[in-house]
Design a protein around this motif. Structure first.
Motif, PDB file in Angstrom:
ATOM      1  N   HIS A  67      -1.422  19.537   8.568  1.00 52.40           N
ATOM      2  CA  HIS A  67      -0.555  18.433   8.154  1.00 52.40           C
ATOM      3  C   HIS A  67      -0.504  17.356   9.233  1.00 52.40           C
ATOM      4  CE1 HIS A  67       3.720  16.972   6.978  1.00 52.40           C
ATOM      5  NE2 HIS A  67       2.854  16.434   6.151  1.00 52.40           N
ATOM      6  N   TRP A  68      -0.316  17.762  10.493  1.00 54.86           N
ATOM      7  CA  TRP A  68      -0.277  16.791  11.585  1.00 54.86           C
ATOM      8  C   TRP A  68      -1.624  16.102  11.775  1.00 54.86           C
ATOM      9  CZ3 TRP A  68       4.014  14.847  12.587  1.00 54.86           C
ATOM     10  CH2 TRP A  68       5.182  15.597  12.713  1.00 54.86           C
ATOM     11  N   ARG A  69      -2.709  16.838  11.546  1.00 59.34           N
ATOM     12  CA  ARG A  69      -4.035  16.218  11.675  1.00 59.34           C
ATOM     13  C   ARG A  69      -4.181  15.066  10.689  1.00 59.34           C
ATOM     14  NH1 ARG A  69      -8.529  15.585   9.308  1.00 59.34           N
ATOM     15  NH2 ARG A  69      -7.951  16.880   7.514  1.00 59.34           N
ATOM     16  N   VAL A  70      -3.781  15.299   9.460  1.00 55.49           N
ATOM     17  CA  VAL A  70      -3.896  14.264   8.433  1.00 55.49           C
ATOM     18  C   VAL A  70      -2.943  13.107   8.723  1.00 55.49           C
ATOM     19  CG1 VAL A  70      -3.573  13.776   5.982  1.00 55.49           C
ATOM     20  CG2 VAL A  70      -4.717  15.882   6.693  1.00 55.49           C
ATOM     21  N   LEU A  71      -1.726  13.412   9.146  1.00 51.32           N
ATOM     22  CA  LEU A  71      -0.749  12.358   9.416  1.00 51.32           C
ATOM     23  C   LEU A  71      -1.120  11.514  10.623  1.00 51.32           C
ATOM     24  CD1 LEU A  71       2.693  14.135   8.809  1.00 51.32           C
ATOM     25  CD2 LEU A  71       1.473  12.569   7.290  1.00 51.32           C
ATOM     26  N   GLY A  72      -1.851  12.101  11.568  1.00 50.77           N
ATOM     27  CA  GLY A  72      -2.133  11.404  12.815  1.00 50.77           C
ATOM     28  C   GLY A  72      -3.171  10.316  12.722  1.00 50.77           C
ATOM     29  N   GLY A  73      -3.960  10.294  11.649  1.00 50.62           N
ATOM     30  CA  GLY A  73      -5.023   9.306  11.540  1.00 50.62           C
ATOM     31  C   GLY A  73      -6.274   9.757  12.275  1.00 50.62           C
ATOM     32  N   LEU A 110      -2.655  16.687   0.226  1.00 49.13           N
ATOM     33  CA  LEU A 110      -2.078  17.730   1.067  1.00 49.13           C
ATOM     34  C   LEU A 110      -0.671  18.085   0.584  1.00 49.13           C
ATOM     35  CD1 LEU A 110      -2.700  19.411   3.641  1.00 49.13           C
ATOM     36  CD2 LEU A 110      -1.529  17.631   4.945  1.00 49.13           C
ATOM     37  N   TRP A 111       0.113  17.078   0.262  1.00 46.75           N
ATOM     38  CA  TRP A 111       1.483  17.309  -0.179  1.00 46.75           C
ATOM     39  C   TRP A 111       1.545  17.968  -1.560  1.00 46.75           C
ATOM     40  CZ3 TRP A 111       4.305  12.120   1.437  1.00 46.75           C
ATOM     41  CH2 TRP A 111       4.429  12.109   2.835  1.00 46.75           C
ATOM     42  N   PRO A 121       0.816  -1.225   0.000  1.00 57.69           N
ATOM     43  CA  PRO A 121       0.000   0.000   0.000  1.00 57.69           C
ATOM     44  C   PRO A 121       0.841   1.263   0.000  1.00 57.69           C
ATOM     45  CG  PRO A 121      -0.883  -1.589   1.549  1.00 57.69           C
ATOM     46  CD  PRO A 121       0.419  -2.149   1.071  1.00 57.69           C
ATOM     47  N   SER A 122       0.408   2.238  -0.792  1.00 57.05           N
ATOM     48  CA  SER A 122       1.156   3.489  -0.905  1.00 57.05           C
ATOM     49  C   SER A 122       0.523   4.561  -0.027  1.00 57.05           C
ATOM     50  CB  SER A 122       1.206   3.954  -2.359  1.00 57.05           C
ATOM     51  OG  SER A 122      -0.104   4.147  -2.858  1.00 57.05           O
ATOM     52  N   ILE A 123       1.062   5.754  -0.094  1.00 54.85           N
ATOM     53  CA  ILE A 123       0.590   6.900   0.689  1.00 54.85           C
ATOM     54  C   ILE A 123      -0.885   7.141   0.423  1.00 54.85           C
ATOM     55  CG2 ILE A 123       0.960   9.361   1.111  1.00 54.85           C
ATOM     56  CD1 ILE A 123       3.811   8.943  -0.052  1.00 54.85           C
ATOM     57  N   THR A 124      -1.648   7.441   1.465  1.00 53.40           N
ATOM     58  CA  THR A 124      -3.087   7.610   1.302  1.00 53.40           C
ATOM     59  C   THR A 124      -3.406   8.857   0.473  1.00 53.40           C
ATOM     60  OG1 THR A 124      -3.309   8.928   3.323  1.00 53.40           O
ATOM     61  CG2 THR A 124      -3.501   6.525   3.551  1.00 53.40           C
ATOM     62  N   PRO A 125      -4.539   8.835  -0.225  1.00 54.83           N
ATOM     63  CA  PRO A 125      -4.906   9.981  -1.073  1.00 54.83           C
ATOM     64  C   PRO A 125      -4.978  11.299  -0.320  1.00 54.83           C
ATOM     65  CG  PRO A 125      -6.273   8.082  -1.606  1.00 54.83           C
ATOM     66  CD  PRO A 125      -5.484   7.707  -0.384  1.00 54.83           C
ATOM     67  N   GLU A 126      -5.435  11.288   0.933  1.00 51.70           N
ATOM     68  CA  GLU A 126      -5.545  12.533   1.691  1.00 51.70           C
ATOM     69  C   GLU A 126      -4.174  13.166   1.923  1.00 51.70           C
ATOM     70  OE1 GLU A 126      -7.900  14.298   5.621  1.00 51.70           O
ATOM     71  OE2 GLU A 126      -7.423  12.159   5.514  1.00 51.70           O
ATOM     72  N   VAL A 127      -3.180  12.323   2.220  1.00 46.35           N
ATOM     73  CA  VAL A 127      -1.829  12.840   2.417  1.00 46.35           C
ATOM     74  C   VAL A 127      -1.252  13.335   1.098  1.00 46.35           C
ATOM     75  CG1 VAL A 127       0.536  12.226   3.056  1.00 46.35           C
ATOM     76  CG2 VAL A 127      -1.379  11.442   4.462  1.00 46.35           C
ATOM     77  N   LEU A 128      -1.452  12.572   0.033  1.00 47.15           N
ATOM     78  CA  LEU A 128      -0.928  12.983  -1.276  1.00 47.15           C
ATOM     79  C   LEU A 128      -1.536  14.313  -1.714  1.00 47.15           C
ATOM     80  CD1 LEU A 128      -0.854   9.615  -3.252  1.00 47.15           C
ATOM     81  CD2 LEU A 128       1.092  10.966  -2.475  1.00 47.15           C
TER      82      LEU A 128
END
Length: 302
Positions: free
Chosen positions: A181-187, A161-162, A152-159
């Motif tokens: 950014h931290w909100r999205v990374l934290g799950g 954001l990036w 599995p690759s990086i989730t769409p929400e993180v991509l």
């Protein structure tokens, strides 16, 4: 209780200075913390560092192009593999022959390279929020075989954001961006404390002296990082932290690491993602300290 703190600069290459901080009793077993891409040493939260310093002489440092270390990339481009040599240079510069080490995200990759190339420098290793630098496939409990590139690759929400351009709209807007950014990374399983992460990032800005976001690590050459055979032969006690909410290297990346790195075992931190909120500090510290104590005693904690 706050632990004694010492700040020192070390030089891994001509014209490069890396900021380092040591905390805890100087005669305690050394523990090196290696942060992720674009993140300075203060990305390791103070309470977490203080808790580890109860039993260890904890070292955290700023990568090149982060924090108070030299901003070098634009004039002297480097490879990500050079950052792996930097962590060894930190140990050299502080006169430390062998250390326990913890690596997060890119820091976990840098630690794998250093572990593969110079295992004699490490008492133990802990890897989290990262992927295996191995070409060996992952074998699921049901026998399904998956190539590393198909995990599995990086989730769409993180991509998403990036992919957003980072624009200079002032300090408060930049803090807003980092908190999101931290909100999205934290799950989504653990409560998100926006004020906590805003304070963390405000401290990082004060430490750095600027709120400009560096893209150096994202632009650096990532070739030559694989260490398939050397990692398979690893004998240094290695702990893999499994984070079920991890959005950058989702499961089964931790399970893959535990399979392809020799002498590795895995512990799951419930609710953890790709961030270090207060809710994970206690179980994470417990896991790391059990691991380092077991490595020192030559036993594997249950």
């Amino acid at each position: 209780m706050p632990r004694p703190v010492t700040e020192v600069y070390v030089s891994p290459a001509p014209g490069i200075r890396l900021w380092t901080e040591r905390r805890g009793a100087p005669d305690a077993p050394p523990l090196l913390l290696v942060m992720g891409a674009g993140a300075c040493g203060l990305g390791w939260p103070e309470p977490l560092v203080d808790a580890l310093a109860e039993r260890h002489h904890v070292i955290r440092y700023d990568h090149r192009d982060t924090g108070r270390s030299t901003a070098a990339y634009d004039e002297h481009p480097y490879r990500l593999a050079d950052l792996a040599r930097d962590l060894l240079a930190v140990l050299d510069g502080l006169g430390i022959g062998r250390a326990h080490a913890v690596g997060l995200s890119l820091g976990g990759m840098l630690l794998q390279m250093a572990l593969a190339d110079h295992p004699e420098r490490f008492l133990s290793a802990t890897l989290m929020g990262t992927c295996a630098l191995s070409e060996r496939p992952y074998v699921a409990p049901d026998g399904t075989v998956t190539a590393p590139g198909d995990l599995p690759s990086i989730t769409p929400e993180v991509l998403e954001l990036w992919s957003r351009p980072v624009e200079d709209r002032g300090l408060e807007a930049e803090l807003d961006r980092r908190v999101e950014h931290w909100r999205v990374l934290g799950g989504s399983r653990l409560p998100f404390d926006a004020a906590y992460f805003r304070d963390l990032e405000r401290d990082i800005v004060a430490h750095t002296g600027s709120y400009a976001a560096s893209t150096a690590h994202a632009r650096a050459d990532d070739s030559g990082m694989l260490r398939t055979d050397a990692l398979a032969r690893n004998e240094v006690p290695t702990l893999v932290i499994a984070a079920p909410e991890e959005p950058v290297f989702p499961p089964p990346h931790p399970q893959h690491i535990a399979q392809v790195v020799g002498n590795a075992r895995m512990v799951e931190i419930p609710g953890m993602g790709h961030a270090l909120p207060p809710a994970v500090h206690g179980p994470l510290v417990e896991a790391v300290l059990q691991h380092t104590a077991g490595a020192a005693a030559g036993v594997t904690p249950a």
